[in-house]
Design a protein around this motif. Structure first.
Motif, PDB file in Angstrom:
ATOM      1  N   GLN A  74       0.834  -1.208   0.000  1.00 21.50           N
ATOM      2  CA  GLN A  74       0.000   0.000   0.000  1.00 21.50           C
ATOM      3  C   GLN A  74       0.869   1.258   0.000  1.00 21.50           C
ATOM      4  O   GLN A  74       0.669   2.157  -0.815  1.00 21.50           O
ATOM      5  N   LEU A  75       1.805   1.317   0.932  1.00 24.46           N
ATOM      6  CA  LEU A  75       2.624   2.525   1.077  1.00 24.46           C
ATOM      7  C   LEU A  75       3.501   2.766  -0.146  1.00 24.46           C
ATOM      8  O   LEU A  75       3.554   3.887  -0.671  1.00 24.46           O
ATOM      9  N   ALA A  76       4.190   1.737  -0.590  1.00 22.40           N
ATOM     10  CA  ALA A  76       5.104   1.909  -1.730  1.00 22.40           C
ATOM     11  C   ALA A  76       4.345   2.237  -3.006  1.00 22.40           C
ATOM     12  O   ALA A  76       4.742   3.137  -3.760  1.00 22.40           O
ATOM     13  N   SER A  77       3.252   1.533  -3.251  1.00 29.38           N
ATOM     14  CA  SER A  77       2.532   1.781  -4.503  1.00 29.38           C
ATOM     15  C   SER A  77       1.797   3.121  -4.463  1.00 29.38           C
ATOM     16  O   SER A  77       1.694   3.798  -5.487  1.00 29.38           O
ATOM     17  N   TYR A  78       1.292   3.529  -3.307  1.00 25.43           N
ATOM     18  CA  TYR A  78       0.636   4.835  -3.218  1.00 25.43           C
ATOM     19  C   TYR A  78       1.613   5.946  -3.595  1.00 25.43           C
ATOM     20  O   TYR A  78       1.304   6.805  -4.426  1.00 25.43           O
ATOM     21  N   LEU A  95      -7.003  16.360  -4.198  1.00 27.04           N
ATOM     22  CA  LEU A  95      -7.867  15.253  -3.817  1.00 27.04           C
ATOM     23  C   LEU A  95      -8.025  14.214  -4.932  1.00 27.04           C
ATOM     24  O   LEU A  95      -8.010  13.005  -4.670  1.00 27.04           O
ATOM     25  N   ALA A  96      -8.160  14.674  -6.178  1.00 26.36           N
ATOM     26  CA  ALA A  96      -8.314  13.735  -7.304  1.00 26.36           C
ATOM     27  C   ALA A  96      -7.069  12.856  -7.461  1.00 26.36           C
ATOM     28  O   ALA A  96      -7.175  11.650  -7.700  1.00 26.36           O
ATOM     29  N   THR A  97      -5.909  13.447  -7.304  1.00 27.16           N
ATOM     30  CA  THR A  97      -4.652  12.687  -7.388  1.00 27.16           C
ATOM     31  C   THR A  97      -4.554  11.697  -6.240  1.00 27.16           C
ATOM     32  O   THR A  97      -4.194  10.531  -6.444  1.00 27.16           O
ATOM     33  N   HIS A  98      -4.891  12.152  -5.055  1.00 29.31           N
ATOM     34  CA  HIS A  98      -4.820  11.270  -3.886  1.00 29.31           C
ATOM     35  C   HIS A  98      -5.811  10.115  -4.019  1.00 29.31           C
ATOM     36  O   HIS A  98      -5.490   8.975  -3.679  1.00 29.31           O
ATOM     37  N   PHE A  99      -7.004  10.408  -4.521  1.00 28.24           N
ATOM     38  CA  PHE A  99      -7.999   9.351  -4.730  1.00 28.24           C
ATOM     39  C   PHE A  99      -7.502   8.340  -5.763  1.00 28.24           C
ATOM     40  O   PHE A  99      -7.565   7.136  -5.538  1.00 28.24           O
ATOM     41  N   THR A 100      -7.001   8.827  -6.885  1.00 26.52           N
ATOM     42  CA  THR A 100      -6.518   7.943  -7.953  1.00 26.52           C
ATOM     43  C   THR A 100      -5.366   7.068  -7.459  1.00 26.52           C
ATOM     44  O   THR A 100      -5.364   5.849  -7.670  1.00 26.52           O
ATOM     45  N   ALA A 101      -4.397   7.676  -6.814  1.00 29.33           N
ATOM     46  CA  ALA A 101      -3.231   6.923  -6.325  1.00 29.33           C
ATOM     47  C   ALA A 101      -3.642   5.904  -5.266  1.00 29.33           C
ATOM     48  O   ALA A 101      -3.139   4.774  -5.261  1.00 29.33           O
ATOM     49  N   SER A 102      -4.564   6.273  -4.385  1.00 27.35           N
ATOM     50  CA  SER A 102      -4.974   5.338  -3.333  1.00 27.35           C
ATOM     51  C   SER A 102      -5.840   4.211  -3.900  1.00 27.35           C
ATOM     52  O   SER A 102      -5.745   3.064  -3.447  1.00 27.35           O
ATOM     53  N   PHE A 103      -6.664   4.499  -4.895  1.00 31.06           N
ATOM     54  CA  PHE A 103      -7.450   3.452  -5.556  1.00 31.06           C
ATOM     55  C   PHE A 103      -6.511   2.423  -6.184  1.00 31.06           C
ATOM     56  O   PHE A 103      -6.685   1.208  -6.006  1.00 31.06           O
ATOM     57  N   LEU A 104      -5.508   2.902  -6.906  1.00 32.00           N
ATOM     58  CA  LEU A 104      -4.536   2.003  -7.537  1.00 32.00           C
ATOM     59  C   LEU A 104      -3.706   1.251  -6.492  1.00 32.00           C
ATOM     60  O   LEU A 104      -3.392   0.067  -6.679  1.00 32.00           O
ATOM     61  N   PRO A 165     -11.774   0.589  -0.558  1.00 33.97           N
ATOM     62  CA  PRO A 165     -12.234   1.772   0.182  1.00 33.97           C
ATOM     63  C   PRO A 165     -11.402   2.061   1.434  1.00 33.97           C
ATOM     64  O   PRO A 165     -11.182   3.223   1.785  1.00 33.97           O
ATOM     65  N   HIS A 166     -10.931   1.010   2.087  1.00 29.16           N
ATOM     66  CA  HIS A 166     -10.074   1.191   3.268  1.00 29.16           C
ATOM     67  C   HIS A 166      -8.800   1.939   2.881  1.00 29.16           C
ATOM     68  O   HIS A 166      -8.375   2.871   3.561  1.00 29.16           O
ATOM     69  N   THR A 167      -8.185   1.535   1.785  1.00 29.19           N
ATOM     70  CA  THR A 167      -6.953   2.175   1.327  1.00 29.19           C
ATOM     71  C   THR A 167      -7.217   3.615   0.900  1.00 29.19           C
ATOM     72  O   THR A 167      -6.445   4.522   1.238  1.00 29.19           O
ATOM     73  N   ILE A 168      -8.312   3.823   0.191  1.00 35.77           N
ATOM     74  CA  ILE A 168      -8.662   5.184  -0.241  1.00 35.77           C
ATOM     75  C   ILE A 168      -8.856   6.089   0.973  1.00 35.77           C
ATOM     76  O   ILE A 168      -8.272   7.173   1.049  1.00 35.77           O
ATOM     77  N   ALA A 169      -9.657   5.630   1.933  1.00 30.28           N
ATOM     78  CA  ALA A 169      -9.909   6.447   3.129  1.00 30.28           C
ATOM     79  C   ALA A 169      -8.617   6.714   3.895  1.00 30.28           C
ATOM     80  O   ALA A 169      -8.372   7.848   4.335  1.00 30.28           O
ATOM     81  N   THR A 170      -7.791   5.699   4.031  1.00 31.06           N
ATOM     82  CA  THR A 170      -6.528   5.857   4.769  1.00 31.06           C
ATOM     83  C   THR A 170      -5.671   6.964   4.160  1.00 31.06           C
ATOM     84  O   THR A 170      -5.199   7.861   4.862  1.00 31.06           O
ATOM     85  N   PHE A 171      -5.463   6.908   2.842  1.00 34.12           N
ATOM     86  CA  PHE A 171      -4.572   7.880   2.219  1.00 34.12           C
ATOM     87  C   PHE A 171      -5.203   9.260   2.066  1.00 34.12           C
ATOM     88  O   PHE A 171      -4.502  10.268   2.138  1.00 34.12           O
ATOM     89  N   LEU A 172      -6.517   9.322   1.869  1.00 33.19           N
ATOM     90  CA  LEU A 172      -7.162  10.637   1.824  1.00 33.19           C
ATOM     91  C   LEU A 172      -7.042  11.323   3.184  1.00 33.19           C
ATOM     92  O   LEU A 172      -6.712  12.515   3.258  1.00 33.19           O
TER      93      LEU A 172
END
Length: 187
Positions: A74-78, A95-104, A165-172
């Protein structure tokens, strides 16, 4: 640090994870094999009494391995996807960048963890008689013989629905926290 925290978290959370796997798979068992735990505390007490305290740590190695892989991936790929979004795709640090990166990153973490998730679940849900004397390699051999390579991604979609969603919420939240921290410390 990500690997260490994942490993320690995997160990600390293992009793709850074993109980969760058992309670979820109970309905799929024939009635005479069901554990029928009334609730989590009942399950932990009955596991400890009937199988011993070691039962709380059944599957601790696959579980801890999964936690290490999830946290690190999660951390490395984000960070990697965020940098690609900004440097290569021309996105702003928003926010759009953070959402995209966390989704991936959630996609990567789910994929990396999937084979270990399958192993962990099978080890934790096995009865003491089923798991007696069988090594992880023996389990892998048996799974591969019965299911081929598809076993490695069994349950990927439900895992992504949970982990994405857990990863998205964490990084956002992390990015917003960093932004707030910088604002407070620079004032």
């Amino acid at each position: 640090m990500a690997c260490t925290s994942g490993f320690l978290g995997g160990i600390a959370g293992n009793p709850a994870d074993v109980l969760n796997v058992r309670m979820q798979s109970d309905a799929a068992l024939p009635p005479h094999q069901r554990r029928n735990y009334k609730h989590a505390i009942d399950g932990l007490i009955r596991m400890t009494r009937s199988e011993g305290p070691a039962s709380l740590f059944r599957g601790v190695w696959p579980n801890s391995t999964r936690a290490v892989l999830m946290t690190a991936s999660q951390l490395a790929s984000y960070d990697t996807f965020k940098r690609i979004c900004i440097d290569k795709a021309g996105m702003k640090d928003n926010l759009a960048t953070h959402f995209t990166a966390s989704f991936l990153a959630g996609f990567v973490a789910t994929t990396v963890c999937s084979p270990v998730d399958v192993i962990k679940t099978r080890v934790m849900s096995a009865s003491p008689a089923e798991s007696q004397g069988q090594s992880i390699l023996g389990l892998l051999r048996d799974i591969y013989r019965k299911e081929g390579l598809a076993w490695a991604f069994r349950g990927w979609v439900p895992s992504f629905i949970r982990l994405g969603p857990h990863t998205i919420a964490t990084f956002l939240f992390l990015e917003e926290h960093k932004k707030l921290y910088r604002k407070i410390t620079s004032a």
